[in-house]
Design a protein around this motif. Sequence first.
Motif, PDB file in Angstrom:
ATOM      1  N   ALA A  16       0.807  -1.208   0.000  1.00  0.00           N
ATOM      2  CA  ALA A  16       0.000   0.000   0.000  1.00  0.00           C
ATOM      3  C   ALA A  16       0.845   1.265   0.000  1.00  0.00           C
ATOM      4  O   ALA A  16       0.350   2.345   0.225  1.00  0.00           O
ATOM      5  CB  ALA A  16      -0.921   0.008   1.232  1.00  0.00           C
ATOM      6  N   LEU A  17       2.121   1.142  -0.286  1.00  0.00           N
ATOM      7  CA  LEU A  17       3.022   2.290  -0.244  1.00  0.00           C
ATOM      8  C   LEU A  17       3.476   2.601  -1.662  1.00  0.00           C
ATOM      9  O   LEU A  17       4.610   2.356  -2.046  1.00  0.00           O
ATOM     10  CB  LEU A  17       4.210   1.962   0.660  1.00  0.00           C
ATOM     11  N   ARG A  18       2.551   3.174  -2.437  1.00  0.00           N
ATOM     12  CA  ARG A  18       2.827   3.405  -3.846  1.00  0.00           C
ATOM     13  C   ARG A  18       3.249   4.842  -4.155  1.00  0.00           C
ATOM     14  O   ARG A  18       3.915   5.091  -5.135  1.00  0.00           O
ATOM     15  CB  ARG A  18       1.599   3.050  -4.671  1.00  0.00           C
ATOM     16  N   ASP A  19       2.813   5.789  -3.337  1.00  0.00           N
ATOM     17  CA  ASP A  19       3.136   7.182  -3.615  1.00  0.00           C
ATOM     18  C   ASP A  19       3.343   7.950  -2.303  1.00  0.00           C
ATOM     19  O   ASP A  19       3.253   7.381  -1.217  1.00  0.00           O
ATOM     20  CB  ASP A  19       2.039   7.838  -4.460  1.00  0.00           C
ATOM     21  N   ARG A  20       3.626   9.231  -2.433  1.00  0.00           N
ATOM     22  CA  ARG A  20       3.924  10.041  -1.250  1.00  0.00           C
ATOM     23  C   ARG A  20       2.706  10.223  -0.332  1.00  0.00           C
ATOM     24  O   ARG A  20       2.871  10.377   0.871  1.00  0.00           O
ATOM     25  CB  ARG A  20       4.459  11.401  -1.654  1.00  0.00           C
ATOM     26  N   ASN A  21       1.511  10.209  -0.901  1.00  0.00           N
ATOM     27  CA  ASN A  21       0.307  10.341  -0.069  1.00  0.00           C
ATOM     28  C   ASN A  21       0.156   9.138   0.862  1.00  0.00           C
ATOM     29  O   ASN A  21      -0.208   9.278   2.025  1.00  0.00           O
ATOM     30  CB  ASN A  21      -0.940  10.506  -0.929  1.00  0.00           C
ATOM     31  N   ARG A  22       0.434   7.956   0.353  1.00  0.00           N
ATOM     32  CA  ARG A  22       0.380   6.743   1.179  1.00  0.00           C
ATOM     33  C   ARG A  22       1.481   6.762   2.232  1.00  0.00           C
ATOM     34  O   ARG A  22       1.288   6.304   3.350  1.00  0.00           O
ATOM     35  CB  ARG A  22       0.517   5.488   0.320  1.00  0.00           C
ATOM     36  N   LEU A  23       2.631   7.302   1.868  1.00  0.00           N
ATOM     37  CA  LEU A  23       3.720   7.440   2.831  1.00  0.00           C
ATOM     38  C   LEU A  23       3.307   8.392   3.951  1.00  0.00           C
ATOM     39  O   LEU A  23       3.545   8.113   5.124  1.00  0.00           O
ATOM     40  CB  LEU A  23       4.986   7.946   2.137  1.00  0.00           C
ATOM     41  N   ARG A  24       2.691   9.500   3.578  1.00  0.00           N
ATOM     42  CA  ARG A  24       2.233  10.466   4.593  1.00  0.00           C
ATOM     43  C   ARG A  24       1.229   9.807   5.539  1.00  0.00           C
ATOM     44  O   ARG A  24       1.278  10.025   6.744  1.00  0.00           O
ATOM     45  CB  ARG A  24       1.622  11.681   3.928  1.00  0.00           C
ATOM     46  N   GLU A  25       0.319   9.006   5.008  1.00  0.00           N
ATOM     47  CA  GLU A  25      -0.643   8.304   5.861  1.00  0.00           C
ATOM     48  C   GLU A  25       0.068   7.363   6.831  1.00  0.00           C
ATOM     49  O   GLU A  25      -0.310   7.271   7.998  1.00  0.00           O
ATOM     50  CB  GLU A  25      -1.636   7.517   5.003  1.00  0.00           C
ATOM     51  N   ALA A  26       1.088   6.667   6.347  1.00  0.00           N
ATOM     52  CA  ALA A  26       1.852   5.762   7.218  1.00  0.00           C
ATOM     53  C   ALA A  26       2.583   6.534   8.304  1.00  0.00           C
ATOM     54  O   ALA A  26       2.611   6.113   9.466  1.00  0.00           O
ATOM     55  CB  ALA A  26       2.842   4.952   6.388  1.00  0.00           C
ATOM     56  N   VAL A  27       3.163   7.670   7.961  1.00  0.00           N
ATOM     57  CA  VAL A  27       3.878   8.491   8.948  1.00  0.00           C
ATOM     58  C   VAL A  27       2.903   9.050   9.975  1.00  0.00           C
ATOM     59  O   VAL A  27       3.189   9.054  11.176  1.00  0.00           O
ATOM     60  CB  VAL A  27       4.667   9.611   8.238  1.00  0.00           C
ATOM     61  N   ILE A  28       1.749   9.494   9.529  1.00  0.00           N
ATOM     62  CA  ILE A  28       0.743  10.008  10.463  1.00  0.00           C
ATOM     63  C   ILE A  28       0.274   8.891  11.391  1.00  0.00           C
ATOM     64  O   ILE A  28       0.121   9.099  12.602  1.00  0.00           O
ATOM     65  CB  ILE A  28      -0.441  10.636   9.696  1.00  0.00           C
ATOM     66  N   GLU A  29       0.073   7.712  10.847  1.00  0.00           N
ATOM     67  CA  GLU A  29      -0.327   6.577  11.677  1.00  0.00           C
ATOM     68  C   GLU A  29       0.727   6.277  12.748  1.00  0.00           C
ATOM     69  O   GLU A  29       0.407   6.069  13.923  1.00  0.00           O
ATOM     70  CB  GLU A  29      -0.537   5.341  10.805  1.00  0.00           C
ATOM     71  N   GLY A  30       1.991   6.279  12.356  1.00  0.00           N
ATOM     72  CA  GLY A  30       3.062   6.030  13.313  1.00  0.00           C
ATOM     73  C   GLY A  30       3.175   7.125  14.357  1.00  0.00           C
ATOM     74  O   GLY A  30       3.404   6.861  15.537  1.00  0.00           O
ATOM     75  N   LEU A  84       8.865  17.165  14.433  1.00  0.00           N
ATOM     76  CA  LEU A  84      10.071  17.221  13.611  1.00  0.00           C
ATOM     77  C   LEU A  84      10.509  15.842  13.109  1.00  0.00           C
ATOM     78  O   LEU A  84      10.789  15.671  11.916  1.00  0.00           O
ATOM     79  CB  LEU A  84      11.206  17.881  14.396  1.00  0.00           C
ATOM     80  N   ILE A  85      10.563  14.873  13.982  1.00  0.00           N
ATOM     81  CA  ILE A  85      11.019  13.538  13.575  1.00  0.00           C
ATOM     82  C   ILE A  85      10.098  12.918  12.526  1.00  0.00           C
ATOM     83  O   ILE A  85      10.591  12.390  11.521  1.00  0.00           O
ATOM     84  CB  ILE A  85      11.224  12.625  14.797  1.00  0.00           C
ATOM     85  N   PRO A  86       8.759  12.968  12.687  1.00  0.00           N
ATOM     86  CA  PRO A  86       7.914  12.431  11.605  1.00  0.00           C
ATOM     87  C   PRO A  86       8.099  13.162  10.273  1.00  0.00           C
ATOM     88  O   PRO A  86       8.103  12.532   9.213  1.00  0.00           O
ATOM     89  CB  PRO A  86       6.486  12.609  12.132  1.00  0.00           C
ATOM     90  N   ALA A  87       8.288  14.489  10.321  1.00  0.00           N
ATOM     91  CA  ALA A  87       8.495  15.236   9.077  1.00  0.00           C
ATOM     92  C   ALA A  87       9.804  14.824   8.411  1.00  0.00           C
ATOM     93  O   ALA A  87       9.850  14.627   7.189  1.00  0.00           O
ATOM     94  CB  ALA A  87       8.488  16.735   9.366  1.00  0.00           C
ATOM     95  N   LEU A  88      10.858  14.687   9.201  1.00  0.00           N
ATOM     96  CA  LEU A  88      12.133  14.258   8.642  1.00  0.00           C
ATOM     97  C   LEU A  88      12.069  12.821   8.135  1.00  0.00           C
ATOM     98  O   LEU A  88      12.654  12.498   7.096  1.00  0.00           O
ATOM     99  CB  LEU A  88      13.247  14.396   9.681  1.00  0.00           C
ATOM    100  N   TYR A  89      11.359  11.963   8.838  1.00  0.00           N
ATOM    101  CA  TYR A  89      11.222  10.576   8.408  1.00  0.00           C
ATOM    102  C   TYR A  89      10.463  10.504   7.079  1.00  0.00           C
ATOM    103  O   TYR A  89      10.847   9.751   6.178  1.00  0.00           O
ATOM    104  CB  TYR A  89      10.491   9.764   9.482  1.00  0.00           C
ATOM    105  N   GLU A  90       9.407  11.297   6.957  1.00  0.00           N
ATOM    106  CA  GLU A  90       8.655  11.311   5.698  1.00  0.00           C
ATOM    107  C   GLU A  90       9.532  11.811   4.554  1.00  0.00           C
ATOM    108  O   GLU A  90       9.511  11.260   3.454  1.00  0.00           O
ATOM    109  CB  GLU A  90       7.421  12.193   5.833  1.00  0.00           C
ATOM    110  N   TRP A  91      10.310  12.843   4.806  1.00  0.00           N
ATOM    111  CA  TRP A  91      11.201  13.354   3.774  1.00  0.00           C
ATOM    112  C   TRP A  91      12.229  12.296   3.381  1.00  0.00           C
ATOM    113  O   TRP A  91      12.488  12.074   2.195  1.00  0.00           O
ATOM    114  CB  TRP A  91      11.897  14.619   4.282  1.00  0.00           C
ATOM    115  N   TRP A  92      12.813  11.632   4.367  1.00  0.00           N
ATOM    116  CA  TRP A  92      13.862  10.631   4.113  1.00  0.00           C
ATOM    117  C   TRP A  92      13.306   9.438   3.327  1.00  0.00           C
ATOM    118  O   TRP A  92      13.917   9.000   2.360  1.00  0.00           O
ATOM    119  CB  TRP A  92      14.449  10.179   5.446  1.00  0.00           C
TER     120      TRP A  92
END
Length: 98
Positions: A16-30, A84-92
């Motif tokens: 389910a990790l196909r694009d940046r929107n899905r990545l953002r959802e995963a980061v928000i969930e974490g 900060l850490i979730p934002a950096l993790y999403e960027w990375w």
Amino acid sequence: LVYLKAAYRKRLENGALRDRNRLREAVIEGAVMRLRPKVMTVLTTIAGLLPLLWSQGTGADVMRRIAAPMIGGLVTSTLVTLLLIPALYEWWQGRKIA
């Protein structure tokens, strides 16, 4: 970082990790999984330190100098952990997807 990685891996394994929107959802969930334990820990510690800030009498001036930076550090670490850490993790991780 543990919660962010767990949410990322779960989405990655499910495909389910196909694009940046899905990545953002995963980061928000974490980040949301980390919210409650972090806030509860910080609030209880600050509640324990507030009487030191408001105390009067012998030794109160020394204790205030100890409690004030601790409260500032707790607030700062909370902001770093939850924002900060979730934002950096999403960027990375987003560099791998795009």
